[in-house]
Write a protein that holds these residues in place. Structure first.
Motif, PDB file in Angstrom:
ATOM      1  N   HIS A 133       0.307 -47.740  -5.412  1.00  0.00           N
ATOM      2  CA  HIS A 133       0.539 -49.126  -5.953  1.00  0.00           C
ATOM      3  C   HIS A 133       0.625 -49.259  -7.420  1.00  0.00           C
TER       4      HIS A 133
ATOM      5  N   HIS B 107      -0.833 -64.743  -5.527  1.00  0.00           N
ATOM      6  CA  HIS B 107      -1.935 -64.354  -6.284  1.00  0.00           C
ATOM      7  C   HIS B 107      -3.065 -65.323  -5.851  1.00  0.00           C
TER       8      HIS B 107
ATOM      9  N   THR C  17       4.837 -53.773  -7.559  1.00  0.00           N
ATOM     10  CA  THR C  17       4.791 -55.335  -7.769  1.00  0.00           C
ATOM     11  C   THR C  17       5.444 -55.601  -8.940  1.00  0.00           C
TER      12      THR C  17
ATOM     13  N   THR D 204       1.627 -51.761 -10.531  1.00  0.00           N
ATOM     14  CA  THR D 204       1.302 -53.186 -10.639  1.00  0.00           C
ATOM     15  C   THR D 204       2.128 -53.552 -11.703  1.00  0.00           C
TER      16      THR D 204
ATOM     17  N   ILE E  91       6.445 -56.022  -3.855  1.00  0.00           N
ATOM     18  CA  ILE E  91       5.711 -57.086  -3.619  1.00  0.00           C
ATOM     19  C   ILE E  91       6.046 -58.005  -4.909  1.00  0.00           C
ATOM     20  N   THR E  92       6.012 -59.408  -4.647  1.00  0.00           N
ATOM     21  CA  THR E  92       6.369 -60.302  -5.646  1.00  0.00           C
ATOM     22  C   THR E  92       5.325 -61.333  -5.402  1.00  0.00           C
ATOM     23  N   GLY E  93       5.092 -62.477  -6.228  1.00  0.00           N
ATOM     24  CA  GLY E  93       4.206 -63.390  -6.168  1.00  0.00           C
ATOM     25  C   GLY E  93       4.635 -64.689  -5.803  1.00  0.00           C
TER      26      GLY E  93
ATOM     27  N   HIS F 126       6.853 -58.876 -11.078  1.00  0.00           N
ATOM     28  CA  HIS F 126       6.294 -60.132 -10.917  1.00  0.00           C
ATOM     29  C   HIS F 126       7.447 -61.107 -11.436  1.00  0.00           C
TER      30      HIS F 126
ATOM     31  N   TYR G 251      -4.474 -59.649 -12.452  1.00  0.00           N
ATOM     32  CA  TYR G 251      -3.782 -59.123 -11.081  1.00  0.00           C
ATOM     33  C   TYR G 251      -4.264 -57.724 -10.695  1.00  0.00           C
ATOM     34  N   SER G 252      -4.189 -56.871 -11.651  1.00  0.00           N
ATOM     35  CA  SER G 252      -4.508 -55.321 -11.435  1.00  0.00           C
ATOM     36  C   SER G 252      -5.977 -55.319 -11.126  1.00  0.00           C
TER      37      SER G 252
ATOM     38  N   THR H 252      -1.803 -57.749   0.882  1.00  0.00           N
ATOM     39  CA  THR H 252      -1.436 -56.643   0.337  1.00  0.00           C
ATOM     40  C   THR H 252      -1.794 -55.343   1.087  1.00  0.00           C
TER      41      THR H 252
END
Length: 388
Positions: free
Chosen positions: A103, A181, A119, A105, A155-157, A121, A31-32, A378
């Motif tokens: 940000h 994602h 973020t 992550t 932020i979440t996925g 998760h 993700y990062s 994002t």
């Protein structure tokens, strides 16, 4: 009206630094890395920044080191006045313009001299402590609760994760945005047949196997996947291997023993525990006859989308976020039911029309879940945070 100015975004790259990860990317690392690669196309000037253990700052290769290690910065949060922040902008040099936003992550979040988007998760250590290493559970719970409170926005996925973040971390739902994602464009291009065949030959694989990708740990439910495979008719097992790609994780010893015992009995089971080559992983998807994802818990479930984009029919657990991610493009089963899993694997192996429908639906779904789209969404969150 003029063009929207490019944002200077400090992006946490702690999870992609080879000196810290040993070169193995987990889901957060993927993700990062994807944000690092795709945010510039969404109007952001991305400045990779990483927490580094003392003495390792000079060895970082992806980004620059933040002024303090994460333990020291966290300690500062505890003992310093509330107005004291970590000067993230200073990591870019004394004459560099300040960051518009940082940000984070993963859970490594401290007070910064700029707004922070985090973020988160999932809330796994709190919602399902039985699936987490008890040595790290309390620490991760504490860090994530603190992180959720420090960030201006989260932020979440998946929409599934919102409820857990609200219930477990006390995050105000109005401060949460869902950004699914994605996969990179390369996943939609079939690899060269010669390269694919060379990888399959290297690992002694026959095309058409059942594939699983993920770390060996309890929530991934691989023991039931093994049971389901061994319950298939012998003729099907002899024709299709079960290929498990993933490093051993917490509480995987019994599973590893079972996999090795199955291999010693001559069962058609292959375990690839040290695969780190991204190109070879694409080759393994391309050679699969079906992707099976029996996970009990996912905040998103990226391997599902990788399989969709690779043109592989998918059978998936119907638990947590996975139905939201699949949107009907996978053959779903109850992950607690070995017979249901076996039936799904049998259907996907024997029903040509079903496979064709799943491949087409998976391709359509993957086109909606690209990293370019995730980066655009994002960046929109960043602008929204800075406008309030």
């Amino acid at each position: 009206m003029g063009a929207t100015p490019r944002l200077r975004v400090g992006l946490s790259t702690t999870t992609v630094e080879p000196v810290l990860t040993g070169g193995r990317l987990d889901g957060i690392g993927v993700y990062s890395r994807a944000l690092l690669d795709h945010l510039p196309g969404a109007g952001c000037e991305v400045l990779p920044l990483s927490f580094a253990p003392p003495g390792d700052a000079g060895r970082l290769t992806v980004g620059r080191a933040l002024p303090l290690s994460f333990p020291l910065a966290t300690l500062g949060d505890l003992i310093l006045p509330a107005g004291v922040h970590l000067h993230a902008s200073g990591a870019m040099g004394k004459d560099a313009p300040p960051l518009d936003l940082f940000h984070a992550t993963d859970y490594r979040i401290v007070r910064m001299d700029c707004p922070v988007v985090a973020t988160l998760h999932d809330a796994l250590p709190i919602s399902h402590p039985e699936w987490c290493n008890p040595k790290m559970r309390r620490l991760k719970n504490w860090l994530q609760v603190k992180a959720a409170r420090k960030a201006q926005h989260v932020i979440t996925g998946s929409r599934y994760s919102i409820r857990e973040l609200v219930e477990c971390f006390g995050v105000d739902e109005r401060r949460i945005s869902v950004v699914h994602h994605g996969v990179g464009a390369e996943w939609f291009d079939a690899p060269a047949p010669e390269a694919r065949d060379a990888t399959l030959a290297q690992y002694q694989l026959q095309p058409g196997y059942f594939l699983f990708v993920g770390t060996l740990q309890p929530r991934k439910n691989i023991a039931r996947l093994l049971d389901a495979y061994l319950a298939l008719p012998p003729v099907l097992r002899s024709a299709r291997q079960l290929v498990i790609v993933g490093a051993p994780g917490w509480r995987s010893e019994e599973l590893v023993d079972r996999i090795k015992a199955a291999q010693q009995r001559g069962e058609n089971v292959v375990w690839l525990d040290k695969l780190t080559d991204h190109g070879q992983l694409r080759h393994l998807y391309a050679g699969a006859g079906a992707f099976v994802f029996p996970s009990l818990y996912e905040g998103f479930g990226l391997p599902l989308v990788e399989a969709f984009a690779s043109g592989v029919p998918v059978a998936s657990s119907n638990a947590t976020s996975l139905p939201e991610v699949a949107q009907g493009a996978a053959l779903e089963f109850d992950p607690l039911s070995v017979p249901e899993m076996t039936a799904a694997m049998t259907s996907i192996a024997r029903d040509d029309a079903l496979r064709q429908r799943l491949v087409a639906a998976g391709h359509r779904r993957a086109l909606e879940l690209t990293w370019d789209e995730a980066a655009r969404r994002t960046a929109a969150v960043y602008h929204d945070v800075l406008s309030h």
